[in-house]
Design a protein around this motif. Structure first.
Motif, PDB file in Angstrom:
ATOM      1  N   SER A  38       0.832  -1.207   0.000  1.00  0.00           N
ATOM      2  CA  SER A  38       0.000   0.000   0.000  1.00  0.00           C
ATOM      3  C   SER A  38       0.868   1.259   0.000  1.00  0.00           C
ATOM      4  N   PHE A  39       2.014   1.196   0.684  1.00  0.00           N
ATOM      5  CA  PHE A  39       2.909   2.350   0.702  1.00  0.00           C
ATOM      6  C   PHE A  39       3.513   2.611  -0.675  1.00  0.00           C
ATOM      7  N   PHE A  40       4.066   1.558  -1.286  1.00  0.00           N
ATOM      8  CA  PHE A  40       4.764   1.750  -2.557  1.00  0.00           C
ATOM      9  C   PHE A  40       3.808   2.008  -3.722  1.00  0.00           C
ATOM     10  N   ILE A  41       2.635   1.374  -3.722  1.00  0.00           N
ATOM     11  CA  ILE A  41       1.721   1.591  -4.846  1.00  0.00           C
ATOM     12  C   ILE A  41       1.143   3.000  -4.825  1.00  0.00           C
ATOM     13  N   THR A  42       0.849   3.523  -3.623  1.00  0.00           N
ATOM     14  CA  THR A  42       0.339   4.900  -3.554  1.00  0.00           C
ATOM     15  C   THR A  42       1.442   5.894  -3.908  1.00  0.00           C
ATOM     16  N   ASN A  43       2.675   5.585  -3.513  1.00  0.00           N
ATOM     17  CA  ASN A  43       3.798   6.441  -3.887  1.00  0.00           C
ATOM     18  C   ASN A  43       3.976   6.453  -5.402  1.00  0.00           C
ATOM     19  N   ALA A  44       3.817   5.276  -6.028  1.00  0.00           N
ATOM     20  CA  ALA A  44       3.938   5.176  -7.486  1.00  0.00           C
ATOM     21  C   ALA A  44       2.883   6.037  -8.178  1.00  0.00           C
ATOM     22  N   TRP A  45       1.647   5.961  -7.698  1.00  0.00           N
ATOM     23  CA  TRP A  45       0.570   6.767  -8.274  1.00  0.00           C
ATOM     24  C   TRP A  45       0.830   8.261  -8.084  1.00  0.00           C
ATOM     25  N   GLU A  46       1.263   8.638  -6.894  1.00  0.00           N
ATOM     26  CA  GLU A  46       1.493  10.060  -6.622  1.00  0.00           C
ATOM     27  C   GLU A  46       2.540  10.638  -7.563  1.00  0.00           C
ATOM     28  N   LEU A  47       3.642   9.934  -7.740  1.00  0.00           N
ATOM     29  CA  LEU A  47       4.704  10.414  -8.625  1.00  0.00           C
ATOM     30  C   LEU A  47       4.243  10.460 -10.077  1.00  0.00           C
ATOM     31  N   MET A  48       3.532   9.418 -10.500  1.00  0.00           N
ATOM     32  CA  MET A  48       3.082   9.348 -11.886  1.00  0.00           C
ATOM     33  C   MET A  48       2.070  10.444 -12.201  1.00  0.00           C
ATOM     34  N   LEU A  49       1.129  10.693 -11.291  1.00  0.00           N
ATOM     35  CA  LEU A  49       0.105  11.706 -11.528  1.00  0.00           C
ATOM     36  C   LEU A  49       0.684  13.123 -11.429  1.00  0.00           C
ATOM     37  N   LYS A  50       1.651  13.316 -10.559  1.00  0.00           N
ATOM     38  CA  LYS A  50       2.297  14.636 -10.488  1.00  0.00           C
ATOM     39  C   LYS A  50       3.057  14.920 -11.777  1.00  0.00           C
ATOM     40  N   ALA A  51       3.664  13.896 -12.361  1.00  0.00           N
ATOM     41  CA  ALA A  51       4.336  14.074 -13.648  1.00  0.00           C
ATOM     42  C   ALA A  51       3.329  14.457 -14.721  1.00  0.00           C
ATOM     43  N   LYS A  52       2.141  13.875 -14.671  1.00  0.00           N
ATOM     44  CA  LYS A  52       1.078  14.217 -15.635  1.00  0.00           C
ATOM     45  C   LYS A  52       0.684  15.681 -15.499  1.00  0.00           C
ATOM     46  N   LEU A  53       0.539  16.153 -14.247  1.00  0.00           N
ATOM     47  CA  LEU A  53       0.171  17.549 -14.020  1.00  0.00           C
ATOM     48  C   LEU A  53       1.261  18.492 -14.535  1.00  0.00           C
ATOM     49  N   LEU A  54       2.515  18.142 -14.279  1.00  0.00           N
ATOM     50  CA  LEU A  54       3.612  18.982 -14.768  1.00  0.00           C
ATOM     51  C   LEU A  54       3.599  19.074 -16.292  1.00  0.00           C
ATOM     52  N   ASN A  55       3.378  17.955 -16.951  1.00  0.00           N
ATOM     53  CA  ASN A  55       3.320  17.964 -18.423  1.00  0.00           C
ATOM     54  C   ASN A  55       2.142  18.772 -18.941  1.00  0.00           C
ATOM     55  N   ASP A  56       1.085  18.879 -18.123  1.00  0.00           N
ATOM     56  CA  ASP A  56      -0.090  19.677 -18.504  1.00  0.00           C
ATOM     57  C   ASP A  56       0.065  21.150 -18.142  1.00  0.00           C
ATOM     58  N   GLY A  57       1.205  21.497 -17.537  1.00  0.00           N
ATOM     59  CA  GLY A  57       1.429  22.886 -17.135  1.00  0.00           C
ATOM     60  C   GLY A  57       0.723  23.272 -15.857  1.00  0.00           C
TER      61      GLY A  57
END
Length: 332
Positions: A38-57
């Motif tokens: 649960s710790f690592f999978i939520t961390n994976a999602w957080e990093l991946m979604l933050k990268a999506k937001l950065l790419n969207d400006g």
């Protein structure tokens, strides 16, 4: 550091966290499976979604404090604004587990959460492809995306007998909450039941593990014959399987093409499926095909494993595999 470069680093870290979560969960000797995953999978999602937001400006920082980034819940809200979206509900349930696991975790949480975890794993791969055009199977084989879970469901009465009142009450509440949410969202974006099928085979070399039948042993094993429902295990007709393979090729953005007469084609057809079936003798393998015999007639239905196998073979050499199969077939 520019947003694009930072986003790439976040995606790389996200994939590493995702794989670490899988490795922890699928190691039978680790008792910290649920908490660690649960710790690592939520961390994976957080990093991946933050990268999506950065790419969207979109900024991932607090307005008045650029030293702090948004929490996972805030990121989920931005990327998946629909509160009733099954994937968002799935993520939020796992975040709750992560936030409370250090206080209330028990081994029986696996019974409650494993179906959510399995759905979440497949959704991660889909969203990674959707947002960042990265195929997770480049980093970890497809078969490792299926969790190895041992689940013996407990009744409320058994939970009350086994645990202290505080833990029992919380476990029962979460079990019922997930069951209710699953009933309201009957989709694999929220939960996926984990089922393991065991088949007895004669060839030792083709077995995943071995056993021997010994009535005098401490734990005797007997041959068990159980009818299986092909509607559940082999749900595809020939044409349905063609469509499923084509869907996977497009989804994974595989650069599949072949020469047909005087033109280049990129579609997967019924005749191509027949080519795979004949070359690999897939109809003779119960893992891929099920023969229905009605009177003097017979027909076949096919499993999800059949689709996975064909797509995995195509991915090895997407622009030459059809020509190679046809040449090899002529030499036989």
């Amino acid at each position: 550091m520019e947003n694009r470069e930072l986003a790439e680093q976040l995606v790389s870290k996200s994939i590493e966290a995702f794989i670490m979560g899988l490795e922890i969960y699928n190691k039978p000797t680790i008792r910290y499976r649920i908490e660690g995953f649960s710790f690592f999978i939520t961390n994976a999602w957080e990093l991946m979604l933050k990268a999506k937001l950065l790419n969207d400006g979109v900024s991932i920082y607090f307005k008045n404090n650029h030293d702090r980034t948004l929490s996972l819940n805030e990121v989920i809200t931005k990327v998946f604004p629909d509160k009733k979206q099954p994937l968002r509900l799935n993520l939020e349930k796992i975040v709750v587990l992560r936030n409370t696991s250090t206080h209330f975790i028990t081994e029986d949480y696996e019974t409650v959460y494993a179906p959510l975890f399995q759905s979440n794993i497949l959704s991660f791969g889909e969203q990674l492809q959707r947002f960042h055009q990265h195929d997770i199977t480049q980093d970890i084989p497809q078969n490792f995306l299926t969790l190895s879970a041992t689940m013996a469901p407990l009744t409320d009465e058994q939970i009350k007998l086994k645990y202290a009142p505080e833990i029992a009450e919380r476990l029962i509440f979460q079990k019922d909450d997930i069951a209710t949410t699953s009933a309201l969202n009957p989709t694999d974006k929220f939960t996926i039941d984990i089922v393991h099928y065991l088949y007895q085979v004669k060839g030792k070399d083709t077995a995943d593990f071995t056993f021997k039948i010994a009535a005098e042993g401490e734990v005797p094993v007997k041959t068990i014959t159980r009818r299986k429902n092909p509607a559940e295990t082999h749900m595809y007709s020939h044409n349905d399987l063609v469509n499923e393979i084509m869907r996977r090729i497009r989804k994974q953005k595989i650069n599949f093409e072949y020469q047909s007469k005087e033109q280049i084609r990129r579609d997967f057809t019924s005749s191509l499926l027949t080519l795979f079936m004949n070359f690999y003798d897939m109809k003779a393998d119960g893992k891929y095909a099920f023969k229905h015999v009605i009177g003097n007639s017979e027909r076949y239905s096919y499993s999800q494993a059949a689709a996975e196998f064909v797509v995995s073979e195509i991915k090895k050499d997407p622009q030459n595999i059809i020509a190679n199969l046809k040449k090899a077939k002529l030499k036989r």
